[in-house]
Design a protein around this motif. Structure first.
Motif, mmCIF file in Angstrom:
data_model
loop_
_atom_site.group_PDB
_atom_site.id
_atom_site.type_symbol
_atom_site.label_atom_id
_atom_site.label_comp_id
_atom_site.label_asym_id
_atom_site.label_seq_id
_atom_site.Cartn_x
_atom_site.Cartn_y
_atom_site.Cartn_z
ATOM 1 N N SER A 6 0.814 -1.216 0.000
ATOM 2 C CA SER A 6 0.000 0.000 0.000
ATOM 3 C C SER A 6 0.847 1.265 0.000
ATOM 4 N N VAL A 7 2.161 1.125 0.252
ATOM 5 C CA VAL A 7 3.047 2.285 0.264
ATOM 6 C C VAL A 7 3.319 2.740 -1.166
ATOM 7 N N MET A 8 3.148 4.030 -1.406
ATOM 8 C CA MET A 8 3.428 4.619 -2.713
ATOM 9 C C MET A 8 4.899 5.039 -2.714
ATOM 10 N N ALA A 9 5.775 4.082 -3.041
ATOM 11 C CA ALA A 9 7.206 4.351 -2.982
ATOM 12 C C ALA A 9 7.729 4.936 -4.288
ATOM 13 N N VAL A 10 7.281 4.385 -5.406
ATOM 14 C CA VAL A 10 7.703 4.860 -6.729
ATOM 15 C C VAL A 10 6.535 5.597 -7.356
ATOM 16 N N ASN A 11 6.738 6.864 -7.681
ATOM 17 C CA ASN A 11 5.631 7.662 -8.213
ATOM 18 C C ASN A 11 5.967 8.355 -9.524
ATOM 19 N N ASN A 12 7.044 7.906 -10.188
ATOM 20 C CA ASN A 12 7.432 8.528 -11.460
ATOM 21 C C ASN A 12 7.236 7.610 -12.661
ATOM 22 N N ILE A 57 0.535 17.382 -13.486
ATOM 23 C CA ILE A 57 0.002 16.473 -12.474
ATOM 24 C C ILE A 57 1.123 16.231 -11.474
ATOM 25 N N MET A 58 0.856 16.519 -10.219
ATOM 26 C CA MET A 58 1.857 16.348 -9.162
ATOM 27 C C MET A 58 1.405 15.189 -8.278
ATOM 28 N N VAL A 59 2.225 14.148 -8.210
ATOM 29 C CA VAL A 59 1.889 12.929 -7.463
ATOM 30 C C VAL A 59 2.843 12.806 -6.286
ATOM 31 N N ILE A 60 2.285 12.714 -5.090
ATOM 32 C CA ILE A 60 3.108 12.578 -3.895
ATOM 33 C C ILE A 60 3.362 11.106 -3.611
ATOM 34 N N SER A 61 4.496 10.828 -2.984
ATOM 35 C CA SER A 61 4.839 9.465 -2.589
ATOM 36 C C SER A 61 4.778 9.337 -1.079
ATOM 37 N N ASP A 62 5.036 8.116 -0.613
ATOM 38 C CA ASP A 62 5.160 7.859 0.820
ATOM 39 C C ASP A 62 6.626 7.735 1.244
ATOM 40 N N ARG A 63 7.542 8.087 0.323
ATOM 41 C CA ARG A 63 8.965 8.037 0.686
ATOM 42 C C ARG A 63 9.239 8.997 1.838
ATOM 43 N N ILE A 64 10.263 8.646 2.619
ATOM 44 C CA ILE A 64 10.665 9.554 3.697
ATOM 45 C C ILE A 64 12.155 9.834 3.591
ATOM 46 N N SER A 65 12.471 11.121 3.599
ATOM 47 C CA SER A 65 13.873 11.537 3.548
ATOM 48 C C SER A 65 14.227 12.221 4.867
ATOM 49 N N ALA A 66 15.469 12.090 5.227
ATOM 50 C CA ALA A 66 16.005 12.792 6.399
ATOM 51 C C ALA A 66 17.514 12.811 6.250
ATOM 52 N N PHE A 67 18.125 13.893 6.638
ATOM 53 C CA PHE A 67 19.569 14.066 6.496
ATOM 54 C C PHE A 67 19.998 13.852 5.039
#
Length: 367
Positions: A6-12, A57-67
């Motif tokens: 269910s995670v939207m990891a790849v959105n391109n 069209i702008m599609v958001i993912s569930d990726r998380i970035s930090a540092f």
């Protein structure tokens, strides 16, 4: 379907008909539509934009970035369940509040799916507009090391960590690498002063010197609106980053707008009010995930020291975080989103299929 699925990891990789290569950032991917599809949607959907306005069209993912790294979890969980829907829902809410209060519009024209925006192309102001109500994070570390001037503003002695500042502090930095500006290093995300902006407003893509005042006014009013509404939910708006740009409406009027996202756990620090009154800081934002990472790895200097970036990149690539860590982050994002918007954040079982269906059936944009 599993949570990992269910995670939207790849959105391109969506089969959206485009007129240019897909631009994929850390979190969102942007599909620039063909001129024909843009013109058709402007006409069919009666958007308040010029007939030839470029749309995306702008599609958001569930990726998380930090540092400056993207992080993965065990079991193929390549993101945080519900994160994208939470971010979009929060931004949608604040953008609507801004419009209702007469502050400024956003780049969003329509929201066909919880993970999708249809947007008008904006001409971005090359400033990361940062406002701070408390001294914490990197600002506190600099202050503790003796710094008292931030972006040309003098800060008094005697402040303590996580203390509320005497007044809202605007500490802008550059958006991207800007060359040829006297006194401003040509590196991304470098602090700048109001005087830098005033002297070189055109280099920052501001249309006039008066718009320096306007962007600060919109930043301050937007911050204060969000801060007041969060306070009513017993949450504290600590600091945030806004982005601005220019668009043109159907009548040919150019206007400064809010763009990107606003008031989200990715772009802001939000503290829990009850915990703060007990002398504890509980983060309802990505800062909590950063702290988890710093506590999780035995050598946190890798995450804090930019000179160790190759090690940091390897650390993120070679380590799958425990699933319960990502679920804890999911609870933070969806929890604060539900407080703000007043309704549950639903996690789609198959987000890509839903997006393809709506963009095909209602908008005619699928190849």
């Amino acid at each position: 379907m599993s949570l990992a699925q269910s995670v939207m990891a790849v959105n391109n990789d969506l089969p959206i008909r485009t007129g240019a290569p897909v631009h994929s950032g850390k979190v969102r991917s942007v599909y620039w539509l063909t001129a024909d599809d843009s013109a058709r949607l402007v006409s069919e959907r009666s958007y308040d934009v010029p007939a030839d306005a470029p749309l995306a069209i702008m599609v958001i993912s569930d990726r998380i970035s930090a540092f400056d790294c993207i992080w993965q979890g065990e079991g193929g969980m390549a993101g945080v369940p519900g994160k994208g829907a939470a971010l979009n829902a929060i931004s949608n809410h604040w953008f609507e509040c801004f419009r209702q209060q007469g502050l400024a519009d956003s780049h969003i024209l329509e929201i066909p799916h919880p993970l999708v925006w249809i947007v008008q192309k904006a001409r971005p102001v090359m400033i990361e507009a940062i406002a701070r109500q408390y001294i914490t994070g990197s600002m506190w570390r600099s202050y503790a090391n003796g710094e008292r001037e931030f972006c040309g503003i003098q800060i008094p002695d005697g402040l303590e960590k996580d203390q509320k500042l005497p007044e809202l502090l605007i500490t802008p930095s550059t958006k991207g690498i800007l060359e040829g500006i006297p006194g401003v290093p040509a590196v991304d995300d470098v602090n700048i002063t109001r005087a830098d902006i005033e002297r070189n407003f055109e280099a920052f893509n501001l249309r006039s010197a008066a718009d320096v005042d306007l962007y600060e006014k919109l930043l301050t009013e937007g911050f204060n609106l969000i801060s007041a509404k969060l306070a009513a939910l017993d949450q504290i708006f600590v600091d945030t980053k806004f982005e601005f740009g220019y668009v043109t409406d159907k009548a040919g009027n150019e206007k400064l707008i809010y763009m990107d996202e606003v008031g989200t756990p990715d772009s802001s620090r939000i503290w829990d009010g009850p915990a703060q009154r007990e002398g504890r800081v509980v983060e309802n934002s990505k800062e909590g995930f950063r702290q988890l990472l710093l506590n999780h790895f035995s050598d946190p200097d890798i995450l804090l020291n930019k000179d160790r970036m190759p090690e940091r990149i390897a650390l993120a690539a070679d380590n799958e975080l425990p699933a319960d860590v990502l679920m804890q982050v999911s609870a933070t994002y969806t929890g604060i989103a539900e407080k703000i918007v007043g309704q549950p954040i639903e996690i789609s079982a198959n987000p890509k299929a839903e997006i393809i269906s709506v963009l095909r059936d209602e908008f005619g944009l699928i190849e």
